[in-house]
Write a protein that holds these residues in place. Sequence first.
Motif, mmCIF file in Angstrom:
data_model
loop_
_atom_site.group_PDB
_atom_site.id
_atom_site.type_symbol
_atom_site.label_atom_id
_atom_site.label_comp_id
_atom_site.label_asym_id
_atom_site.label_seq_id
_atom_site.Cartn_x
_atom_site.Cartn_y
_atom_site.Cartn_z
ATOM 1 N N ASP A 199 0.625 -1.081 0.004
ATOM 2 C CA ASP A 199 0.008 0.048 0.119
ATOM 3 C C ASP A 199 1.058 1.041 0.113
ATOM 4 O O ASP A 199 0.639 2.327 -0.506
ATOM 5 C CB ASP A 199 -0.931 0.024 1.218
ATOM 6 N N THR A 200 2.028 1.116 0.548
ATOM 7 C CA THR A 200 2.991 2.222 0.766
ATOM 8 C C THR A 200 3.269 2.974 -0.667
ATOM 9 O O THR A 200 3.559 4.056 -0.888
ATOM 10 C CB THR A 200 4.218 1.899 1.350
ATOM 11 N N GLU A 201 3.393 2.187 -1.773
ATOM 12 C CA GLU A 201 3.894 2.464 -2.953
ATOM 13 C C GLU A 201 2.949 3.363 -3.561
ATOM 14 O O GLU A 201 3.182 4.411 -4.420
ATOM 15 C CB GLU A 201 4.237 1.291 -3.952
ATOM 16 N N VAL A 202 1.512 3.208 -3.237
ATOM 17 C CA VAL A 202 0.556 4.112 -3.660
ATOM 18 C C VAL A 202 0.775 5.698 -3.290
ATOM 19 O O VAL A 202 1.062 6.741 -3.818
ATOM 20 C CB VAL A 202 -0.988 3.784 -3.159
ATOM 21 N N VAL A 203 1.433 5.871 -1.856
ATOM 22 C CA VAL A 203 1.714 7.146 -1.519
ATOM 23 C C VAL A 203 2.876 7.744 -2.133
ATOM 24 O O VAL A 203 2.640 8.924 -2.783
ATOM 25 C CB VAL A 203 2.206 7.048 -0.007
ATOM 26 N N ALA A 204 3.917 7.013 -2.509
ATOM 27 C CA ALA A 204 4.967 7.463 -3.403
ATOM 28 C C ALA A 204 4.635 8.147 -4.753
ATOM 29 O O ALA A 204 4.821 9.010 -5.108
ATOM 30 C CB ALA A 204 5.968 6.446 -3.390
ATOM 31 N N HIS A 205 3.646 7.211 -5.358
ATOM 32 C CA HIS A 205 3.116 7.586 -6.708
ATOM 33 C C HIS A 205 2.319 8.540 -6.681
ATOM 34 O O HIS A 205 2.249 9.754 -7.256
ATOM 35 C CB HIS A 205 2.130 6.371 -7.111
ATOM 36 N N LEU A 206 1.533 8.718 -5.517
ATOM 37 C CA LEU A 206 0.664 10.183 -5.396
ATOM 38 C C LEU A 206 1.388 11.339 -5.285
ATOM 39 O O LEU A 206 1.167 12.517 -5.630
ATOM 40 C CB LEU A 206 -0.376 9.874 -4.373
ATOM 41 N N ILE A 207 2.389 11.334 -4.417
ATOM 42 C CA ILE A 207 3.176 12.634 -4.105
ATOM 43 C C ILE A 207 4.075 12.833 -5.419
ATOM 44 O O ILE A 207 4.367 13.894 -5.773
ATOM 45 C CB ILE A 207 4.222 12.308 -2.980
ATOM 46 N N ALA A 208 4.853 11.855 -5.870
ATOM 47 C CA ALA A 208 5.503 12.058 -7.196
ATOM 48 C C ALA A 208 4.540 12.530 -8.360
ATOM 49 O O ALA A 208 5.192 13.420 -8.924
ATOM 50 C CB ALA A 208 5.865 10.608 -7.753
ATOM 51 N N ARG A 209 3.421 12.172 -8.359
ATOM 52 C CA ARG A 209 2.693 12.818 -9.595
ATOM 53 C C ARG A 209 2.191 14.171 -9.245
ATOM 54 O O ARG A 209 2.436 15.378 -10.419
ATOM 55 C CB ARG A 209 1.327 11.929 -9.232
ATOM 56 N N GLU A 210 2.128 14.582 -8.071
ATOM 57 C CA GLU A 210 1.931 16.230 -7.736
ATOM 58 C C GLU A 210 3.189 16.980 -8.044
ATOM 59 O O GLU A 210 3.191 17.884 -8.611
ATOM 60 C CB GLU A 210 1.567 16.293 -6.351
ATOM 61 N N VAL A 211 4.514 16.127 -7.631
ATOM 62 C CA VAL A 211 5.803 16.720 -7.960
ATOM 63 C C VAL A 211 5.865 17.058 -9.464
ATOM 64 O O VAL A 211 6.372 18.029 -10.016
ATOM 65 C CB VAL A 211 7.115 16.145 -7.320
#
Length: 607
Positions: free
Chosen positions: A123-135
């Motif tokens: 589930d953690t990788e979802v957080v990384a993707h969400l933040i990376a998408r905003e960046v």
Amino acid sequence: MCGIIGIVGASDVAERLLDGLRRLEYRGYDSAGIATVHDGAFDRRRAEGKLGNLAARMAAEPLPGRIGVAHTRWATHGAPTESNAHPHIVGDVTVVHNGIIENFRPLRDELIAEGRTFLSQTDTEVVAHLIAREVERGATPQDAVAVVLPRLHGAFALAVMFRNHPDMLIGARLGAPLTIGYGDDENYLGSDALALAPLTQRIAYLEEGDWAVVRRDGVEIFDRANAPVTRAVTLSGLSSAMTTKGNYRHFMLKEIHEQPVVVAQTLQSYLRPVEAKVALPQMDFDLSAVERVVIVACGTASYVGMIGKYWIESLARLPVEVDVASEFRYREPVLDGKLLGVVVSQSGETADTLAALQHMQAAGVMTAGIVNVPTSSMARTVDLLLPTHAGPEIGVASTKAFTCQLAVMAALAVNLARAKGRLDGDAERELVAHLTEVPAYMNTALAAEAAIEAVAHHVSQARDVLYLGRGPEYPMALEGALKLKEISYIHAEGYASGEMKHGPIALIDDSVPLIVLAPSGPLFDKTVSNMQEARARGARVILISDAAGIAEAGEGTVATIEMPSVHPLIAPLVYAVPIQLLAYHVAVLKGTDVDQPRNLAKSVTVE
């Protein structure tokens, strides 16, 4: 459960991060990893299993960098593999995470529909993707985190590192603890103050919903509404010496032997020997209106609640319910304003117990918390904090935290009895005298270790073990069985001795050790009668009793363990020692990992 440490440093951080993970081993884990930023790029090492595997990888492939995050993972979503180990890197973002993102599936589906690729089952990788998408869309790191956090449902502590910002970490918490450490020309993130103990004593605890920007030269903290806030900086009082085994082979053995001291420290906070009274920390807290008590806890702490039920009902004549926290909310308990809700937790962060506490408070219930970490979520939430003073407990199987919780529960029972007019001055004076004797009697119990080690040989070859007890010794039988299961992996069950003939006696044969907790006193004869029924059917009986009890009933047993003769109120505290030492020495004979038993975590911060 899981552990985080992050450093924004003035020098290379990898070895200090690894050392921090060693101090977090007690939380339980099955993989680990470290990532840094160096020369404008992420560098990462991960490994399955114990930290020795990660240390070997780092020795072969050193990890430079003055900023980094590290993590020990206890698997929830996805197997304990290297690909599922943290940190997770997506584009210019690295994330480590404690907890569970409950809505990760719809978030993952949304990201996959956009064409994003996942490399793990977590589930953690979802957080990384969400933040990376905003960046990637042009957001600053702070703005990216502020946008993503409200979309995450569940419990989490996060540490986020950005490739293009090698002087900054962002941490966030919701339902899982996260701590800020303040150093000289560097600052830190950690799951708890213990992780940061050798680095700094200056600590701030993020509150629910907080997130923080951590740089070398300062820290900015924001609340869940993204408003700047200030959180108090305190001195943790912890040192690296508290996380060493000293001359002991295992932390568990060290912590068993620390019990006379820490129980004495705990009782000193509640006993007034000169006045022969018991006092609570908040002297103005009125318990006289309480008409019912509900005690909620998990695991070993729930057995503290069961013993508390015996004490409170017998002394204060108040009805008491004891519930395991994971079931409490879901049975729709009847709650009212005349109820005292008591939660028991070593860490003060146990997810199910914290949720039960919040459920009670939402119903207007007055709450008290028996907690070992005074800065924890529970400690800050309850109306009446009843601290234990066990100090850091590193062994996953609870020992000294358990007996300190019992000491506080006994003090609460006496206080309730006095508040309800059920205890006169002479009776309270007698109980205070007995409680004062506990540390000395625990030392006497520890002196029986050689005999207990010899008894362990009778138990270590068994596949099944039964424990029996009556009255408060029934929960102690449950605790003895749990300790043996936890660290030796031998199947064990605890029973109320009178229940043996209602089914469990069918399990008895000459291969089953039967461990009987039977201090002499009003319940002794009944317990021994049930013991003899089992012995007549071939059970190999191990009797734990005092000299009088052994003299009366020790004949025909395969072994006896002699305890001092004590008042019934304090018997559970004293008899905790032999069941802990027996489990410990059986586990040593079995060759198991005593301090970090498989599949277990010290602090269960997810449901």
